[in-house]
Design an enzyme around this catalytic site. Sequence first.
Site, mmCIF file in Angstrom:
data_model
loop_
_atom_site.group_PDB
_atom_site.id
_atom_site.type_symbol
_atom_site.label_atom_id
_atom_site.label_comp_id
_atom_site.label_asym_id
_atom_site.label_seq_id
_atom_site.Cartn_x
_atom_site.Cartn_y
_atom_site.Cartn_z
ATOM 1 N N ARG A 160 0.841 -1.187 0.000
ATOM 2 C CA ARG A 160 0.000 0.000 0.000
ATOM 3 C C ARG A 160 0.881 1.243 0.000
ATOM 4 O O ARG A 160 1.969 1.251 0.593
ATOM 5 C CB ARG A 160 -0.915 0.024 1.242
ATOM 6 N N HIS B 280 -1.895 0.095 -9.946
ATOM 7 C CA HIS B 280 -2.494 -0.830 -8.963
ATOM 8 C C HIS B 280 -2.999 -2.106 -9.651
ATOM 9 O O HIS B 280 -4.177 -2.472 -9.535
ATOM 10 C CB HIS B 280 -3.637 -0.135 -8.192
HETATM 11 P P1 NAP Z 1 -1.785 -10.940 5.385
HETATM 12 O O1 NAP Z 1 -1.977 -12.375 5.056
HETATM 13 O O2 NAP Z 1 -2.597 -10.319 6.458
HETATM 14 O O3 NAP Z 1 -0.220 -10.752 5.711
HETATM 15 C C1 NAP Z 1 0.308 -9.572 6.215
HETATM 16 C C2 NAP Z 1 1.739 -9.829 6.615
HETATM 17 O O4 NAP Z 1 2.323 -8.591 7.051
HETATM 18 C C3 NAP Z 1 1.852 -10.800 7.783
HETATM 19 O O5 NAP Z 1 2.982 -11.631 7.617
HETATM 20 C C4 NAP Z 1 2.055 -9.872 8.975
HETATM 21 O O6 NAP Z 1 2.781 -10.442 10.050
HETATM 22 C C5 NAP Z 1 2.860 -8.776 8.357
HETATM 23 N N1 NAP Z 1 2.727 -7.536 9.114
HETATM 24 C C6 NAP Z 1 1.634 -6.758 9.263
HETATM 25 N N2 NAP Z 1 1.908 -5.686 10.021
HETATM 26 C C7 NAP Z 1 3.212 -5.805 10.367
HETATM 27 C C8 NAP Z 1 4.071 -5.000 11.130
HETATM 28 N N3 NAP Z 1 3.668 -3.867 11.709
HETATM 29 N N4 NAP Z 1 5.346 -5.412 11.280
HETATM 30 C C9 NAP Z 1 5.775 -6.569 10.721
HETATM 31 N N5 NAP Z 1 5.001 -7.372 9.957
HETATM 32 C C10 NAP Z 1 3.726 -6.985 9.787
HETATM 33 O O7 NAP Z 1 -2.010 -10.034 4.094
HETATM 34 P P2 NAP Z 1 -1.866 -10.475 2.555
HETATM 35 O O8 NAP Z 1 -3.088 -11.173 2.094
HETATM 36 O O9 NAP Z 1 -0.540 -11.128 2.389
HETATM 37 O O10 NAP Z 1 -1.868 -9.027 1.852
HETATM 38 C C11 NAP Z 1 -0.877 -8.066 2.193
HETATM 39 C C12 NAP Z 1 -1.247 -6.723 1.616
HETATM 40 O O11 NAP Z 1 -1.036 -6.701 0.204
HETATM 41 C C13 NAP Z 1 -2.720 -6.336 1.744
HETATM 42 O O12 NAP Z 1 -3.011 -5.834 3.038
HETATM 43 C C14 NAP Z 1 -2.860 -5.270 0.690
HETATM 44 O O13 NAP Z 1 -2.572 -4.001 1.246
HETATM 45 C C15 NAP Z 1 -1.778 -5.618 -0.335
HETATM 46 N N6 NAP Z 1 -2.358 -6.034 -1.624
HETATM 47 C C16 NAP Z 1 -2.031 -5.314 -2.733
HETATM 48 C C17 NAP Z 1 -2.552 -5.683 -3.959
HETATM 49 C C18 NAP Z 1 -2.188 -4.935 -5.204
HETATM 50 O O14 NAP Z 1 -2.797 -5.142 -6.249
HETATM 51 N N7 NAP Z 1 -1.195 -4.059 -5.161
HETATM 52 C C19 NAP Z 1 -3.408 -6.792 -4.062
HETATM 53 C C20 NAP Z 1 -3.722 -7.502 -2.908
HETATM 54 C C21 NAP Z 1 -3.194 -7.106 -1.681
HETATM 55 P P3 NAP Z 1 2.182 -11.707 10.881
HETATM 56 O O15 NAP Z 1 2.236 -12.868 9.908
HETATM 57 O O16 NAP Z 1 3.104 -11.862 12.004
HETATM 58 O O17 NAP Z 1 0.778 -11.320 11.238
#
Ligand code: NAP
Length: 323
Positions: free
Chosen positions: A231, A284
């Site tokens: 993001r 995006h």
């Molecule tokens: P997720 O499964 O919730 O994984 C988030 C990861 O980030 C987890 O490993 C979490 O740690 C870690 N994390 C969160 N806050 C943290 C912090 N303060 N310090 C250290 N680690 C932290 O999410 P996801 O499904 O992988 O998606 C991730 C993000 O990708 C979404 O939230 C979205 O913003 C972005 N996204 C972008 C697109 C695009 O088209 N550009 C598409 C889809 C998603 P833990 O494992 O320890 O909880």
Amino acid sequence: MQPLVPFVRDSALGPHDALVDALRAAMPDIDLQIHADIPIDRLGEPTVAIVDGPSIEQLSTIANLRLVQSTWAGVEAILPAVPDGVEVARMVDPQLGLTMAEAVLAWTLYLHRDMPRYARQQRQADWVEHVPVRASNRRVGILGLGALGRLAGETLRDQNFDVAGWSRSRKTIDGIACFDDEPGGGGIDALLERSDIVVNLLPDTPATVGLLGTEAFARMPPGASLINFGRGPTVDDDALLAALDGDLETGAHLDHAVLDVFVTEPLPDDHPYWGHPRVTVLPHISGPTSTDTAAVIAAENVRAFLADGTLPIDAIVDRTRGY
Ligand code: NAP
């Protein structure tokens, strides 16, 4: 009578017909209606709403909510509009994971094989060869080892890249050096210091806003690059531009940034990223919602929730963590 489920989407985001059709096909037992088509006196009926993207205004008109099912993985924009006590389910879709991992691989290869540099050379009709670095000598660091970051890391590992990752809680992933914020976990600094290419796949939360700023960029090796597919607010734009400005001999610390997400989207016409020679702007598109598979997953979640109030554990958003 079939339960009424509003479909909420900001019309500024463009047509939604394909997703609505896919959702209706996946949930024939549910009366899915576009929010704008629902008479006001029926807006008190729903217990579940499906939200596609940030649609705060419409969401706040629905009473009696118990679950908001997002069709996006990132839910930061809808959380402020959802009252306490209402569950939020994010999209966890294996197909989305594959699409994102493919994008991470593609843009890592773009940087790894020096494509921005050869594009610059072509504009100058400059025939200069550079010896390719072996993938096994290219250190890639993934910020966030969740549904998307883990698969992206495993995909790069399988292409012989030297991969590390960082997350809040401890992880053990075969062939990936895992850092975390637990005692002895090395923290983000350990990841930044060993990464030639940093890939951000963190959610947008209060803890991640501005995380990639002056100090973080200074920790990365000189000439390192950034891919931001998480993001926009995680990156401090002024700090990134400062780290990219100039050439590497005269003070720039970073080589290139591939940016898919921004603080303001669409990226304003006058934003310095558009014309910056060391920035690749993407609209995006690294991980768009996969209409057919997301519809089936949303339908399964809604059906389970309506039946007995349960949801898949990895889909449940922790409101205090913000993801
Ligand atoms: P997720 O499964 O919730 O994984 C988030 C990861 O980030 C987890 O490993 C979490 O740690 C870690 N994390 C969160 N806050 C943290 C912090 N303060 N310090 C250290 N680690 C932290 O999410 P996801 O499904 O992988 O998606 C991730 C993000 O990708 C979404 O939230 C979205 O913003 C972005 N996204 C972008 C697109 C695009 O088209 N550009 C598409 C889809 C998603 P833990 O494992 O320890 O909880």
